[in-house]
Motif scaffolding. Structure first.
Motif, PDB file in Angstrom:
ATOM      1  N   ILE A 103       0.861  -1.189   0.000  1.00 11.94           N
ATOM      2  CA  ILE A 103       0.000   0.000   0.000  1.00 11.94           C
ATOM      3  C   ILE A 103       0.900   1.242   0.000  1.00 11.94           C
ATOM      4  CG2 ILE A 103      -1.687   1.341   1.348  1.00 11.94           C
ATOM      5  CD1 ILE A 103      -2.934  -1.200   0.380  1.00 11.94           C
ATOM      6  N   ILE A 105       2.174   5.056   0.612  1.00 17.49           N
ATOM      7  CA  ILE A 105       1.980   6.180   1.554  1.00 17.49           C
ATOM      8  C   ILE A 105       2.778   7.354   0.992  1.00 17.49           C
ATOM      9  CG2 ILE A 105       2.440   7.061   3.887  1.00 17.49           C
ATOM     10  CD1 ILE A 105       0.460   4.890   4.081  1.00 17.49           C
ATOM     11  N   SER A 109       1.210  14.114   1.627  1.00 19.23           N
ATOM     12  CA  SER A 109      -0.134  14.082   2.203  1.00 19.23           C
ATOM     13  C   SER A 109      -0.129  14.064   3.722  1.00 19.23           C
ATOM     14  CB  SER A 109      -0.895  12.837   1.713  1.00 19.23           C
ATOM     15  OG  SER A 109      -1.299  12.994   0.373  1.00 19.23           O
ATOM     16  N   ILE A 110       1.014  13.946   4.341  1.00 17.59           N
ATOM     17  CA  ILE A 110       1.018  13.698   5.789  1.00 17.59           C
ATOM     18  C   ILE A 110       2.078  14.437   6.580  1.00 17.59           C
ATOM     19  CG2 ILE A 110       2.310  11.566   5.331  1.00 17.59           C
ATOM     20  CD1 ILE A 110       1.116  10.401   7.848  1.00 17.59           C
ATOM     21  N   HIS A 125      -1.142   5.547  11.769  1.00 13.73           N
ATOM     22  CA  HIS A 125      -1.863   4.792  10.730  1.00 13.73           C
ATOM     23  C   HIS A 125      -0.975   3.726  10.090  1.00 13.73           C
ATOM     24  CE1 HIS A 125       0.379   7.714   8.541  1.00 13.73           C
ATOM     25  NE2 HIS A 125      -0.089   7.363   7.369  1.00 13.73           N
ATOM     26  N   PHE A 134      -0.967  -5.329   5.937  1.00 12.79           N
ATOM     27  CA  PHE A 134      -0.490  -4.645   4.730  1.00 12.79           C
ATOM     28  C   PHE A 134       1.008  -4.335   4.839  1.00 12.79           C
ATOM     29  CE2 PHE A 134      -5.072  -3.467   4.705  1.00 12.79           C
ATOM     30  CZ  PHE A 134      -5.402  -3.963   3.449  1.00 12.79           C
TER      31      PHE A 134
ATOM     32  N   THR B  71     -11.801  -3.968   3.683  1.00 10.91           N
ATOM     33  CA  THR B  71     -11.145  -5.006   2.890  1.00 10.91           C
ATOM     34  C   THR B  71      -9.696  -5.147   3.338  1.00 10.91           C
ATOM     35  OG1 THR B  71     -10.477  -5.732   0.681  1.00 10.91           O
ATOM     36  CG2 THR B  71     -10.557  -3.358   1.033  1.00 10.91           C
ATOM     37  N   ASP B  73      -7.712  -6.778   1.133  1.00 10.87           N
ATOM     38  CA  ASP B  73      -7.139  -7.115  -0.170  1.00 10.87           C
ATOM     39  C   ASP B  73      -6.472  -5.870  -0.770  1.00 10.87           C
ATOM     40  OD1 ASP B  73      -6.880  -7.411  -3.015  1.00 10.87           O
ATOM     41  OD2 ASP B  73      -8.279  -9.098  -2.937  1.00 10.87           O
ATOM     42  N   ALA B  74      -5.147  -5.922  -0.892  1.00 12.60           N
ATOM     43  CA  ALA B  74      -4.392  -4.748  -1.357  1.00 12.60           C
ATOM     44  C   ALA B  74      -4.750  -4.358  -2.788  1.00 12.60           C
ATOM     45  CB  ALA B  74      -2.889  -5.001  -1.236  1.00 12.60           C
ATOM     46  N   ASN B  75      -5.154  -5.328  -3.602  1.00 16.36           N
ATOM     47  CA  ASN B  75      -5.545  -4.990  -4.975  1.00 16.36           C
ATOM     48  C   ASN B  75      -6.868  -4.222  -4.998  1.00 16.36           C
ATOM     49  OD1 ASN B  75      -3.372  -6.145  -6.587  1.00 16.36           O
ATOM     50  ND2 ASN B  75      -4.085  -8.105  -5.791  1.00 16.36           N
ATOM     51  N   VAL B  77      -7.917  -2.351  -2.492  1.00 16.80           N
ATOM     52  CA  VAL B  77      -7.554  -1.027  -1.973  1.00 16.80           C
ATOM     53  C   VAL B  77      -6.988  -0.170  -3.098  1.00 16.80           C
ATOM     54  CG1 VAL B  77      -6.050   0.245  -0.390  1.00 16.80           C
ATOM     55  CG2 VAL B  77      -7.108  -1.895   0.358  1.00 16.80           C
ATOM     56  N   ASP B  78      -6.086  -0.753  -3.864  1.00  8.95           N
ATOM     57  CA  ASP B  78      -5.445   0.005  -4.944  1.00  8.95           C
ATOM     58  C   ASP B  78      -6.458   0.470  -5.980  1.00  8.95           C
ATOM     59  OD1 ASP B  78      -3.089   0.922  -6.527  1.00  8.95           O
ATOM     60  OD2 ASP B  78      -3.891  -0.564  -7.928  1.00  8.95           O
ATOM     61  N   HIS B  81      -8.656   3.294  -4.331  1.00  6.21           N
ATOM     62  CA  HIS B  81      -7.823   4.462  -4.012  1.00  6.21           C
ATOM     63  C   HIS B  81      -7.301   5.132  -5.287  1.00  6.21           C
ATOM     64  CE1 HIS B  81      -5.047   6.971  -1.794  1.00  6.21           C
ATOM     65  NE2 HIS B  81      -3.988   6.376  -2.296  1.00  6.21           N
ATOM     66  N   ILE B  85      -7.640   8.964  -6.538  1.00  4.24           N
ATOM     67  CA  ILE B  85      -6.470   9.804  -6.846  1.00  4.24           C
ATOM     68  C   ILE B  85      -6.627  10.390  -8.252  1.00  4.24           C
ATOM     69  CG2 ILE B  85      -4.020   9.661  -7.463  1.00  4.24           C
ATOM     70  CD1 ILE B  85      -3.427   8.284  -4.962  1.00  4.24           C
ATOM     71  N   ILE B 105      -4.228  16.108  -1.231  1.00  6.55           N
ATOM     72  CA  ILE B 105      -3.958  15.397   0.034  1.00  6.55           C
ATOM     73  C   ILE B 105      -4.778  14.110   0.006  1.00  6.55           C
ATOM     74  CG2 ILE B 105      -4.218  15.434   2.559  1.00  6.55           C
ATOM     75  CD1 ILE B 105      -2.271  17.501   1.804  1.00  6.55           C
ATOM     76  N   HIS B 106      -4.086  12.973   0.137  1.00  6.12           N
ATOM     77  CA  HIS B 106      -4.764  11.677   0.016  1.00  6.12           C
ATOM     78  C   HIS B 106      -4.949  11.035   1.398  1.00  6.12           C
ATOM     79  CE1 HIS B 106      -3.965  12.357  -4.158  1.00  6.12           C
ATOM     80  NE2 HIS B 106      -2.663  12.220  -4.021  1.00  6.12           N
ATOM     81  N   LEU B 108      -5.776   8.126   2.542  1.00  4.23           N
ATOM     82  CA  LEU B 108      -5.194   6.812   2.840  1.00  4.23           C
ATOM     83  C   LEU B 108      -3.761   6.953   3.352  1.00  4.23           C
ATOM     84  CD1 LEU B 108      -5.420   3.679   2.747  1.00  4.23           C
ATOM     85  CD2 LEU B 108      -4.551   3.792   0.399  1.00  4.23           C
ATOM     86  N   SER B 109      -3.085   8.033   2.941  1.00  2.00           N
ATOM     87  CA  SER B 109      -1.693   8.249   3.357  1.00  2.00           C
ATOM     88  C   SER B 109      -1.582   8.814   4.764  1.00  2.00           C
ATOM     89  CB  SER B 109      -0.986   9.207   2.389  1.00  2.00           C
ATOM     90  OG  SER B 109      -0.682   8.571   1.170  1.00  2.00           O
ATOM     91  N   ILE B 110      -2.700   9.178   5.371  1.00  2.00           N
ATOM     92  CA  ILE B 110      -2.581   9.934   6.626  1.00  2.00           C
ATOM     93  C   ILE B 110      -3.576   9.558   7.711  1.00  2.00           C
ATOM     94  CG2 ILE B 110      -3.952  11.777   5.518  1.00  2.00           C
ATOM     95  CD1 ILE B 110      -2.568  13.741   7.343  1.00  2.00           C
ATOM     96  N   ILE B 144      -7.362   3.209   6.649  1.00  2.00           N
ATOM     97  CA  ILE B 144      -7.127   1.958   7.370  1.00  2.00           C
ATOM     98  C   ILE B 144      -7.863   2.010   8.711  1.00  2.00           C
ATOM     99  CG2 ILE B 144      -4.971   2.741   8.461  1.00  2.00           C
ATOM    100  CD1 ILE B 144      -5.715  -0.767   7.015  1.00  2.00           C
ATOM    101  N   ALA B 150      -9.216  -1.787   5.220  1.00  5.35           N
ATOM    102  CA  ALA B 150      -9.446  -0.465   4.637  1.00  5.35           C
ATOM    103  C   ALA B 150     -10.939  -0.242   4.449  1.00  5.35           C
ATOM    104  CB  ALA B 150      -8.722  -0.342   3.297  1.00  5.35           C
TER     105      ALA B 150
END
Lengths: 249, 249
Positions: A103, A105, A109-110, A125, A134, B71, B73-75, B77-78, B81, B85, B105-106, B108-110, B144, B150
């Protein structure tokens, strides 16, 4: 509140995953090799940080943006940041294709630097991502800095910062050199904290706005966990628990 | 430590910037109109939050990922997400092309949810972005969540969270309806806190994993600043300081 076993921090050098001498050129073979090795070992509680290589550094250098010298131009920020996101997407996609739950990061963004230029990266996080199974992948990037605009943050700085906010067992720097070299070009197998600043170190000849190996050693002096510096052929040994290349305590 | 004047928070509804009935379909004309209006008014200390529209909601719905149901499942999430983006990049690029210093600002990154499902979004760096003259643009996303993987976070939830962590002057929801409607379909010009849960509200018929107008009203009850709900033709009036649509105190 999340509590996990101490983590392993792995830095993938920009010179390993890209061709630092050619703007925006990937080293696909190395990225795939890393994914295959990680997939075979499935290390738990791993955080990956990667450098910018010929992606971020190239654009940052064009705009004269460094760790100290920021930009207030949103288009310049976008160009540098998007280039790093692109590189991170390639890395995370390759890892996921090999079965790792990677995933991304994105530090812009942070994170931020305060008026004393101290770097801050909230990491709660990231612990939750690990707890959920993850594999967080973080990268050198731009970060907003008080009074300076957006400045460069290196993967090395991020990694050392994380090692001081997250309980860390081991740190590995996978670089394009087999370790810290002495003046004869031989790998120094162990360095102690008192020697960190004094050793002969190699310098990268390609564009690196974050200081290359010299910057790396300076950063490592601020870490509490044992650090190994090694090259890609030794990544597998590092993951097995060996101490390839140079071990810095 | 950064200190700034109270901010204006502007939510751009997913139904305004996309066609919610067609998967991954932009409403380019509306995005450009918003950029032109903002460019004419150049509001200071503005933070934009936008929804997912037919981008995030579409994929989240396919994978059965909601605010409650995560979920691992990283796929997946991708996929969700990356779609968000992409939408955020279109919004920020359009804003920059109109001369606004928009920076994405995303979440998921924060951000993250703790074991009590409480949402956390560190915001210090957002203040530094504002202080440096940038326009932060945040979006509905995945975040997360402890034990759940996620989960979805709506733009509304992000906006209300920010209004409680950053001194906020006004909040505007630019939606596809001209305000909160009574049972005859007329805009209710003012609502007070005690009425927030009781008013008749419209329901979106298209895919929205975050609750549409009903979810919005529920969120607004947790905000301290005055809230206006209005449609795109009234964005300019809101930026001028007027109170178009429905004002909720």
């Amino acid at each position: 509140m999340t509590s996990i076993e101490p983590v392993t921090l792995l830095k993938l050098g920009g010179s390993v995953i890209t061709d630092k001498n050619q703007p925006e050129t990937l080293n696909h073979a190395n990225i795939q090799a890393i994914a295959t090795i990680l997939s075979n070992h499935r290390p738990k509680n791993l955080i990956i940080v990667h450098g910018g290589g010929s992606f971020g550094h190239h654009h940052a250098s064009n705009f004269d943006v460094t760790i100290e010298n920021g930009t207030f131009d949103a288009n310049e920020v976008d160009t540098i940041h998007s280039s790093m996101i692109h590189l991170c997407n390639i890395v995370t996609q390759t890892l996921r294709s090999s079965g790792m739950a990677a995933i991304p990061i994105h530090p812009l963004s942070i994170a931020w630097r305060d008026s004393e230029s101290v770097f801050h990266l909230p990491s709660q996080h990231i612990l939750v991502l690990l707890e959920c199974g993850f594999l967080p992948v973080i990268h050198g990037d731009l970060v907003i800095s008080e009074k300076k605009g957006a400045t460069v943050v290196s993967g090395d700085e991020i990694l050392i910062n994380l090692s001081n906010s997250i309980p860390t067992k081991r740190i590995g720097f996978c670089t394009s050199t087999p370790g810290v070299l002495d003046s004869s070009g031989n790998v120094i197998s162990q360095l102690y904290a008192s020697q960190k600043q004094e050793s002969s170190i190699t310098h990268s000849s390609s564009t690196d706005v974050t200081g290359g190996m010299a910057g790396k050693i300076k950063q490592i002096a601020e870490s509490n966990a044992p650090v190994s510096i090694f090259d890609l052929p030794n990544l597998e040994n590092f993951l097995k628990g060996d101490e390839p290349g140079t071990l810095i305590r």
